[in-house]
Design an enzyme around this catalytic site. Sequence first.
Site, PDB file in Angstrom:
ATOM      1  N   ASN A  28       6.858   1.175   3.709  1.00  0.00           N
ATOM      2  CA  ASN A  28       5.411   1.384   3.815  1.00  0.00           C
ATOM      3  C   ASN A  28       4.895   0.309   4.774  1.00  0.00           C
ATOM      4  OD1 ASN A  28       2.990   1.892   1.092  1.00  0.00           O
ATOM      5  ND2 ASN A  28       3.173   2.926   3.026  1.00  0.00           N
ATOM      6  N   ASN A  31      -7.076   3.061   5.015  1.00  0.00           N
ATOM      7  CA  ASN A  31      -6.088   4.088   5.301  1.00  0.00           C
ATOM      8  C   ASN A  31      -6.209   4.495   6.772  1.00  0.00           C
ATOM      9  OD1 ASN A  31      -4.824   4.679   2.672  1.00  0.00           O
ATOM     10  ND2 ASN A  31      -6.886   5.303   2.057  1.00  0.00           N
ATOM     11  N   CYS A  82      -4.144  -0.584  -2.411  1.00  0.00           N
ATOM     12  CA  CYS A  82      -2.812  -0.325  -1.871  1.00  0.00           C
ATOM     13  C   CYS A  82      -1.849  -1.371  -2.423  1.00  0.00           C
ATOM     14  CB  CYS A  82      -2.845  -0.366  -0.350  1.00  0.00           C
ATOM     15  SG  CYS A  82      -1.248  -0.028   0.434  1.00  0.00           S
ATOM     16  N   GLY A  83      -0.899  -0.929  -3.237  1.00  0.00           N
ATOM     17  CA  GLY A  83       0.030  -1.864  -3.872  1.00  0.00           C
ATOM     18  C   GLY A  83       0.983  -2.524  -2.896  1.00  0.00           C
ATOM     19  N   ASN A  84       1.665  -1.727  -2.081  1.00  0.00           N
ATOM     20  CA  ASN A  84       2.584  -2.298  -1.105  1.00  0.00           C
ATOM     21  C   ASN A  84       1.836  -3.098  -0.051  1.00  0.00           C
ATOM     22  OD1 ASN A  84       4.958  -1.285  -2.243  1.00  0.00           O
ATOM     23  ND2 ASN A  84       4.824   0.641  -1.111  1.00  0.00           N
ATOM     24  N   GLU A 101       0.658  10.918   0.452  1.00  0.00           N
ATOM     25  CA  GLU A 101      -0.447   9.978   0.299  1.00  0.00           C
ATOM     26  C   GLU A 101      -1.753  10.483   0.876  1.00  0.00           C
ATOM     27  OE1 GLU A 101      -0.510   5.755   0.389  1.00  0.00           O
ATOM     28  OE2 GLU A 101       1.637   5.651   0.828  1.00  0.00           O
ATOM     29  N   ARG A 102      -2.765  10.458   0.047  1.00  0.00           N
ATOM     30  CA  ARG A 102      -4.136  10.696   0.490  1.00  0.00           C
ATOM     31  C   ARG A 102      -4.539   9.594   1.470  1.00  0.00           C
ATOM     32  NH1 ARG A 102      -9.128   9.227  -3.455  1.00  0.00           N
ATOM     33  NH2 ARG A 102      -8.136   7.217  -3.114  1.00  0.00           N
ATOM     34  N   CYS A 108       5.055   4.164  -1.844  1.00  0.00           N
ATOM     35  CA  CYS A 108       3.643   3.992  -2.215  1.00  0.00           C
ATOM     36  C   CYS A 108       3.594   3.133  -3.465  1.00  0.00           C
ATOM     37  CB  CYS A 108       2.993   5.353  -2.454  1.00  0.00           C
ATOM     38  SG  CYS A 108       1.300   5.245  -3.095  1.00  0.00           S
ATOM     39  N   THR A 160       1.022   1.950  -5.451  1.00  0.00           N
ATOM     40  CA  THR A 160       0.236   2.447  -6.588  1.00  0.00           C
ATOM     41  C   THR A 160       0.881   3.698  -7.174  1.00  0.00           C
ATOM     42  OG1 THR A 160      -1.225   3.659  -5.081  1.00  0.00           O
ATOM     43  CG2 THR A 160      -1.960   1.467  -5.804  1.00  0.00           C
TER      44      THR A 160
END
Length: 255
Positions: A12, A64, A72-74, A185-186, A195, A197
């Site tokens: 990512n 995004n 965004c986790g990553n 991913e949206r 992803c 999350t």
Amino acid sequence: MLSFYKYQGTGNDFILLDNRDLSFPKEDLKFISKLCDRRFGIGSDGLILIENHPELDFEMVFFNPDGSQSMCGNGSRCAVMFAKRLEIIKDETTFLSTDGVHTATINGNEVRLSMSDVSTVEQHDLGLFLNTGSPHLIIETEQLQSCDIPLKGSEIRYNDQYQKEGVNINFIENNTDHVSVRTYERGVENETLSCGTGVTAVALASSSKGYESPVNVETKGGRLQVEFTKASESRFEDIFLTGPAEFVFEGKIDV
């Protein structure tokens, strides 16, 4: 000339910018989309600004590729590594992201990131739905590797139920010692290699299948681990996402 850094977390990838002087035009969403474009810009799954915060170590502002914002986790794990590179932090930090305050620790090339508590897990027609900073739908499949993720993911993301608010779709396959996942991913509007999350949502949902913390989740870009405390069938606390976050390259682009 705009100086930038590229980082990736299990594939990512993100553009990281030091915006502590607030010089970046973050209201220009078309410009952000162009920078994220893989043919006409730098190319990434998102753009991250590191800014000053009056009380915490820093604030992470995430976009995004389509200019929308979400947790965004990553990206957060990459932001922590970048903050260390900027000498804002050492190996521990508390910072502000889109969905609130997070803590993180660095161990080598890995970042252990705290995630927000999850208080609702819903059963939808196609699978489990939960919000881990971004909304996620979990769908089980027995043909994960052959599944056309961009096609099937977009069909669900733009159906009558989810089109307005948007949703990330995670197709999963349960294994003996881990869960495999591929995510539409949206905001990217395509499959990504990982992803954060989404991985978190998958791990929490897997507890209904007997998986216990910590849960290993395999993405196309690599493996992540999620720890959690299951307070009830629909409430999760003390959630941590752990995995690699690595510098790729730095450069300048004429804007």
